[in-house]
Write an enzyme that holds these catalytic residues in place. Structure first.
Site: not given
Length: 535
Positions: A180, A325, A433, A438
């Site tokens: 990654t 992944e 937030k 959100w």
């Protein structure tokens, strides 16, 4: 039914047998070279023979530090072909991360492009397991103090072009490795098997996926060191697809030129690549009528960019989603047959989402109260599983957080509409937030980049004593364009609730990016913090 292992050598053997005349067009430091699959097959067998003679064992890792070209493609098949692992290393990572990756993987050899070789020279004495370096060059070897350095062409020329891949490989053997890009901490290694790679190649070939076929000419712009160029070199070789490899340090001009001269039908890369290509198409005249799809992944594509490709240049735009992944293909955004007659704006809105799950995979979207409703509103983390989804990180206990009860927890927050279409709302760590509610930085970014004066935009949060967090927009304007904070906010106002609107707009010359072209929000937050500390 007969039992048989799904093996990577079978992909290139198929190309050799059925498509020996089809071509790989490869741009290297010395120019553009053309090879048939017949020639690529023979060169790959020579390389496999030399790797065997050198003593690379089953499961042994060999690193590559290279751009997209024919020699890198040959390594993609020669190493798994002898039971070893091709470890593609991101050349844009920091030297410290590159040293960590090579040592953690315990690479036995490194194949490196000539223009990247100075990076090796700077760190070779820190590499604990590397026994030799092979420079992939059309010319002479560079003068160097690095020991055990060979020229690729000289090294493979006495390899056996009729080398036979061993017949005792099994599909569960490791075949590839990619780390990654590590926005925090050290990179994490993901290992791909023969089986996962072959099945992923089939996934790319499905008509309702990317629909790659022998009829195509593909130009993967996404680097071969980044999730195997999204698996496209493997799938293209399996299918006998012509491949155009743009090589080192390409420019938008080079990409546009290849599209025109080679009649490229499909190309793939991240949004920043396509923004730059649009600027080139606006500046000069190119024939891009051969394109049947621009595949975009890595991060959300702005609606305005999708519209420009389709309405101005008549080039279909294909949104996809995945990660290291997931090999990486997980979802593709295509309209269903009964959605083709929807109003144009609604069609664009749907196709700007990340799409539906590719056949062969399973998903769940889980919020605080369990799986969320498919109502296009409730948010949850996307969980995935399937035959080309990783189940752990390579020798790294951080996998305990990401892989739980047989599911990959992606860290991406999304909604799902009633048709099962996923929309990535944000990374879990990037959601804002505010006052207990959100705010999606991705939605704000896409809206900002639809403004005619905005070239790039990224949204991050700043602490707020009353609301906990508030959004701030960071904007890069098109060259020669002007705008103000008030104009930008007025543009957003009709599209969002008042409490979603950024508290500020900061104009920048450049937004920091990761090594694969995504916005690097950790660095951006530091810049925003420094900006306010100066005030």
């Amino acid at each position: 039914m007969m039992k048989g292992d799904l093996l990577i050598p079978s992909l290139i053997e198929r190309a050799e047998k059925f498509f020996p005349k089809k071509e790989v067009i490869s741009r290297t430091g010395s120019g553009v070279q053309r090879f048939t699959y017949g020639e690529i097959g023979r060169r790959t067998r020579q390389l496999a023979d030399k790797l065997t003679q050198f003593g690379i064992p089953r499961g042994g890792r060999v690193g590559t530090l290279a751009w997209n070209h024919h020699r890198h493609l040959e390594l993609y098949f020669a190493l798994p072909g002898i039971g070893a692992v091709v470890h593609t290393i991101n050349i844009r990572l920091s030297p410290e991360h590159i040293v960590y990756i090579i040592n953690h993987a315990e690479d036995e050899m490194i194949f490196v492009d000539e223009d990247v070789f100075p990076l090796v020279e700077a760190v070779y004495d820190k590499l604990k397991t590397v026994k030799a370096f092979v420079v992939m060059t059309d010319g002479e070897l560079p003068d160097t103090k690095v020991p055990n350095v060979y020229s690729y062409e000289e090294w493979i020329k006495d390899g056996d072009p009729s080398f036979q891949y061993p017949d005792d490989l099994t599909e569960d053997m490791p075949a590839g490795m990619c780390f990654t890009s590590a926005t925090t901490g050290n990179p994490k290694g993901v290992v791909y098997t023969h089986r996962s790679t072959v099945l992923h190649s089939m996934g790319l070939s499905m008509a309702d996926s990317v629909a790659l076929s022998e009829y195509d000419t593909i130009m993967p712009v996404v680097p071969m060191f980044h999730v195997n160029a999204w698996g496209m070199p493997y799938a293209s070789t399996m299918l006998g697809t012509n491949q155009v490899m743009p090589g080192p340090r390409f420019t938008p001009e080079i990409l546009a030129g290849f599209i025109e001269s080679e009649k490229v039908t499909i190309t793939a890369g991240v949004p920043t690549i396509w923004m730059a290509l649009l600027k080139e198409l606006e500046a000069k005249s190119y024939d891009v009528s051969s394109l049947r799809a621009v595949v975009c992944g890595g991060s959300a594509a702005p609606m305005g960019m999708i519209k420009t490709f389709e309405q101005t240049y008549n080039v279909p735009f294909l949104h996809a989603y995945g990660m290291t992944e997931t090999s990486p293909l997980a979802t593709v955004s295509r309209l269903k047959s009964y959605e083709l007659d929807l109003p144009e704006e609604e069609r664009f809105k749907k196709r700007a989402k990340q799409g539906i799950l590719v056949p062969g995979l399973e998903m769940k979207v889980v919020g605080g109260g369990g799986e969320v409703a498919w109502n296009d509103e409730d948010m949850g983390e996307l969980l995935l599983r399937g035959p080309w989804i990783a189940d752990d990180y390579y020798k790294d206990d951080r996998g305990e957080e990401a892989f739980v009860d047989g599911w990959l927890h992606t860290g991406d927050v999304c909604t799902v509409d009633e048709e099962g279409v996923i929309k990535i709302v944000d990374r879990t760590k990037d959601l804002i937030k505010s006052g207990g509610e959100w705010i999606s930085s991705v939605d704000l970014e896409n809206a900002l980049m639809a403004h005619e004066a905005v070239f790039e935009a990224s949204v991050v949060s700043i602490p707020d004593p009353e609301w906990q967090e508030r959004p701030v927009a960071c904007v890069v304007l098109h060259e020669g364009k002007m705008s103000t904070k008030e104009e930008i906010l007025d543009f957003l106002r009709p599209q969002f609730a008042k409490w979603w609107l950024p508290d500020d707009v900061i104009f920048m010359e450049e937004i920091p990016k990761t090594s694969v072209g995504k916005f690097l929000k950790r660095a951006l937050r530091d810049q925003v913090k420094a900006h306010y500390e100066k005030q």
